[in-house]
Design a protein around this motif. Structure first.
Motif, PDB file in Angstrom:
ATOM      1  N   TRP A  58      -7.027  10.354  17.331  1.00 37.15           N
ATOM      2  CA  TRP A  58      -7.762  11.609  17.282  1.00 37.15           C
ATOM      3  C   TRP A  58      -8.064  12.146  18.673  1.00 37.15           C
ATOM      4  N   TRP A  59      -8.522  11.282  19.563  1.00 39.30           N
ATOM      5  CA  TRP A  59      -8.974  11.748  20.849  1.00 39.30           C
ATOM      6  C   TRP A  59      -7.824  11.905  21.846  1.00 39.30           C
ATOM      7  N   MET A  60      -6.929  10.903  21.955  1.00 38.65           N
ATOM      8  CA  MET A  60      -5.846  10.954  22.936  1.00 38.65           C
ATOM      9  C   MET A  60      -4.547  11.497  22.354  1.00 38.65           C
ATOM     10  N   GLU A  61      -4.467  11.615  21.043  1.00 36.44           N
ATOM     11  CA  GLU A  61      -3.314  12.177  20.324  1.00 36.44           C
ATOM     12  C   GLU A  61      -1.996  11.446  20.601  1.00 36.44           C
ATOM     13  N   ILE A  62      -2.048  10.113  20.735  1.00 36.21           N
ATOM     14  CA  ILE A  62      -0.817   9.345  20.901  1.00 36.21           C
ATOM     15  C   ILE A  62      -0.616   8.344  19.769  1.00 36.21           C
ATOM     16  N   GLY A  63      -1.524   8.308  18.828  1.00 31.79           N
ATOM     17  CA  GLY A  63      -1.419   7.404  17.693  1.00 31.79           C
ATOM     18  C   GLY A  63      -1.598   8.184  16.400  1.00 31.79           C
ATOM     19  N   PRO A  64      -1.822   7.496  15.287  1.00 33.30           N
ATOM     20  CA  PRO A  64      -2.053   8.181  14.021  1.00 33.30           C
ATOM     21  C   PRO A  64      -3.389   8.928  14.044  1.00 33.30           C
ATOM     22  N   ASN A  65      -3.371  10.178  13.644  1.00 32.88           N
ATOM     23  CA  ASN A  65      -4.568  11.013  13.674  1.00 32.88           C
ATOM     24  C   ASN A  65      -5.351  10.825  12.379  1.00 32.88           C
ATOM     25  N   VAL A  66      -6.607  10.415  12.512  1.00 28.77           N
ATOM     26  CA  VAL A  66      -7.435  10.128  11.348  1.00 28.77           C
ATOM     27  C   VAL A  66      -7.777  11.412  10.580  1.00 28.77           C
ATOM     28  N   THR A  67      -7.773  12.538  11.241  1.00 29.56           N
ATOM     29  CA  THR A  67      -8.099  13.794  10.550  1.00 29.56           C
ATOM     30  C   THR A  67      -6.957  14.293   9.680  1.00 29.56           C
ATOM     31  N   GLU A  68      -5.749  13.810   9.907  1.00 30.63           N
ATOM     32  CA  GLU A  68      -4.599  14.229   9.101  1.00 30.63           C
ATOM     33  C   GLU A  68      -4.354  13.328   7.897  1.00 30.63           C
ATOM     34  N   LEU A  69      -5.059  12.206   7.824  1.00 30.45           N
ATOM     35  CA  LEU A  69      -4.876  11.278   6.710  1.00 30.45           C
ATOM     36  C   LEU A  69      -5.838  11.604   5.576  1.00 30.45           C
ATOM     37  N   LYS A  70      -5.439  11.264   4.362  1.00 35.61           N
ATOM     38  CA  LYS A  70      -6.320  11.436   3.206  1.00 35.61           C
ATOM     39  C   LYS A  70      -7.358  10.321   3.197  1.00 35.61           C
ATOM     40  N   HIS A  71      -8.434  10.534   2.446  1.00 36.22           N
ATOM     41  CA  HIS A  71      -9.527   9.555   2.410  1.00 36.22           C
ATOM     42  C   HIS A  71      -9.067   8.193   1.914  1.00 36.22           C
ATOM     43  N   ILE A  91      17.696   0.251   8.970  1.00 39.38           N
ATOM     44  CA  ILE A  91      16.707  -0.817   8.859  1.00 39.38           C
ATOM     45  C   ILE A  91      16.233  -1.305  10.226  1.00 39.38           C
ATOM     46  N   VAL A  92      16.982  -0.988  11.288  1.00 42.86           N
ATOM     47  CA  VAL A  92      16.655  -1.480  12.632  1.00 42.86           C
ATOM     48  C   VAL A  92      15.247  -1.071  13.085  1.00 42.86           C
ATOM     49  N   PRO A  93      14.809   0.195  12.925  1.00 44.60           N
ATOM     50  CA  PRO A  93      13.445   0.527  13.347  1.00 44.60           C
ATOM     51  C   PRO A  93      12.373  -0.258  12.580  1.00 44.60           C
ATOM     52  N   HIS A  94      12.636  -0.530  11.320  1.00 42.83           N
ATOM     53  CA  HIS A  94      11.674  -1.292  10.520  1.00 42.83           C
ATOM     54  C   HIS A  94      11.595  -2.746  10.984  1.00 42.83           C
ATOM     55  N   ILE A  95      12.734  -3.336  11.291  1.00 42.29           N
ATOM     56  CA  ILE A  95      12.737  -4.718  11.789  1.00 42.29           C
ATOM     57  C   ILE A  95      12.021  -4.792  13.134  1.00 42.29           C
ATOM     58  N   LEU A  96      12.277  -3.817  14.014  1.00 45.70           N
ATOM     59  CA  LEU A  96      11.570  -3.788  15.299  1.00 45.70           C
ATOM     60  C   LEU A  96      10.065  -3.641  15.094  1.00 45.70           C
ATOM     61  N   ASN A 144       5.146   5.938   7.523  1.00 39.60           N
ATOM     62  CA  ASN A 144       5.291   5.824   8.970  1.00 39.60           C
ATOM     63  C   ASN A 144       4.008   6.153   9.719  1.00 39.60           C
ATOM     64  N   ALA A 145       2.862   5.862   9.142  1.00 39.39           N
ATOM     65  CA  ALA A 145       1.600   6.206   9.792  1.00 39.39           C
ATOM     66  C   ALA A 145       1.374   5.386  11.063  1.00 39.39           C
ATOM     67  N   LEU A 146       1.719   4.130  11.061  1.00 40.81           N
ATOM     68  CA  LEU A 146       1.531   3.283  12.234  1.00 40.81           C
ATOM     69  C   LEU A 146       2.812   3.033  13.015  1.00 40.81           C
ATOM     70  N   PHE A 167       0.831  -1.208   0.000  1.00 41.74           N
ATOM     71  CA  PHE A 167       0.000   0.000   0.000  1.00 41.74           C
ATOM     72  C   PHE A 167       0.862   1.253   0.000  1.00 41.74           C
ATOM     73  N   HIS A 168       1.978   1.206   0.722  1.00 38.74           N
ATOM     74  CA  HIS A 168       2.887   2.360   0.705  1.00 38.74           C
ATOM     75  C   HIS A 168       3.561   2.497  -0.665  1.00 38.74           C
ATOM     76  N   PHE A 169       3.942   1.382  -1.254  1.00 39.73           N
ATOM     77  CA  PHE A 169       4.600   1.419  -2.564  1.00 39.73           C
ATOM     78  C   PHE A 169       3.704   2.077  -3.616  1.00 39.73           C
ATOM     79  N   PHE A 170       2.405   1.799  -3.550  1.00 42.00           N
ATOM     80  CA  PHE A 170       1.466   2.386  -4.501  1.00 42.00           C
ATOM     81  C   PHE A 170       0.882   3.715  -4.013  1.00 42.00           C
ATOM     82  N   HIS A 171       1.472   4.266  -2.955  1.00 44.38           N
ATOM     83  CA  HIS A 171       1.122   5.588  -2.415  1.00 44.38           C
ATOM     84  C   HIS A 171      -0.322   5.679  -1.912  1.00 44.38           C
ATOM     85  N   PHE A 172      -0.835   4.565  -1.362  1.00 43.64           N
ATOM     86  CA  PHE A 172      -2.149   4.598  -0.739  1.00 43.64           C
ATOM     87  C   PHE A 172      -2.064   5.110   0.694  1.00 43.64           C
TER      88      PHE A 172
END
Length: 158
Positions: A110-123, A59-64, A42-44, A33-38
């Motif tokens: 969105w509510w606790m602001e510690i994860g990915p914010n749904v309002t900042e993502l595209k549809h 590569i270490v953060p990606h492996i973790l 680093n959203a999650l 999905f990232h490769f096809f720009h959907f």
């Protein structure tokens, strides 16, 4: 010939394998999905502040992150097996993952602001994430629940 017993795998190791495989599929589809720009890359993925600065860009953060997703998927599969494995459809797995999607993106982001914010993502990113979670739930849920009606019938017929 009818007395031949087929080898079976115990439930818990099979569930761990299914959970790990579901996590790998989740990661592979996430990367596709990232490769096809959907979705953004680093959203999650969390920031790994405990790593040395030189390691944070490699590569270490990606492996973790991949190991974290597989571990969470194994835990999710074990919880699914212990709670709703008796259902003979994939719908409970999909439903639970839609709730997980809502918790991660709406409650934490969105509510606790510690994860990915749904309002900042595209549809199309939101739809892609929802499809990713539904696909994971369908795979793990159906893989665990698939043979449950058949194993119960075999136990009762003996």
């Amino acid at each position: 010939m009818s007395n031949v017993e087929l080898p079976t795998i115990k439930r818990t190791p099979l569930t761990i394998i299914i959970g790990f495989t579901g996590g790998l599929f989740f990661i592979l589809f996430y990367e596709a999905f990232h490769f096809f720009h959907f979705i953004p890359k680093n959203a999650l993925m969390p920031s790994w502040e405990f790593l040395a600065p030189a390691w944070q860009k490699g590569i270490v953060p990606h492996i973790l992150w991949w190991l974290m997703i597989c571990a969470i998927s194994i835990i999710w599969a074990l919880l699914y097996q212990w709670t709703v494995k008796k259902s003979d459809t994939m719908w409970p797995g999909i439903f639970i993952n839609v709730i997980l999607f809502a918790i991660i993106f709406i409650l934490l982001g969105w509510w606790m602001e510690i994860g990915p914010n749904v309002t900042e993502l595209k549809h199309h990113s939101i739809i892609s994430f929802c499809c990713l979670f539904i696909l994971h739930g369908a795979f793990v849920g159906f893989s665990i629940s698939y043979d449950e009606p058949y194993t119960d019938n075999e136990k009762h017929s003996r």
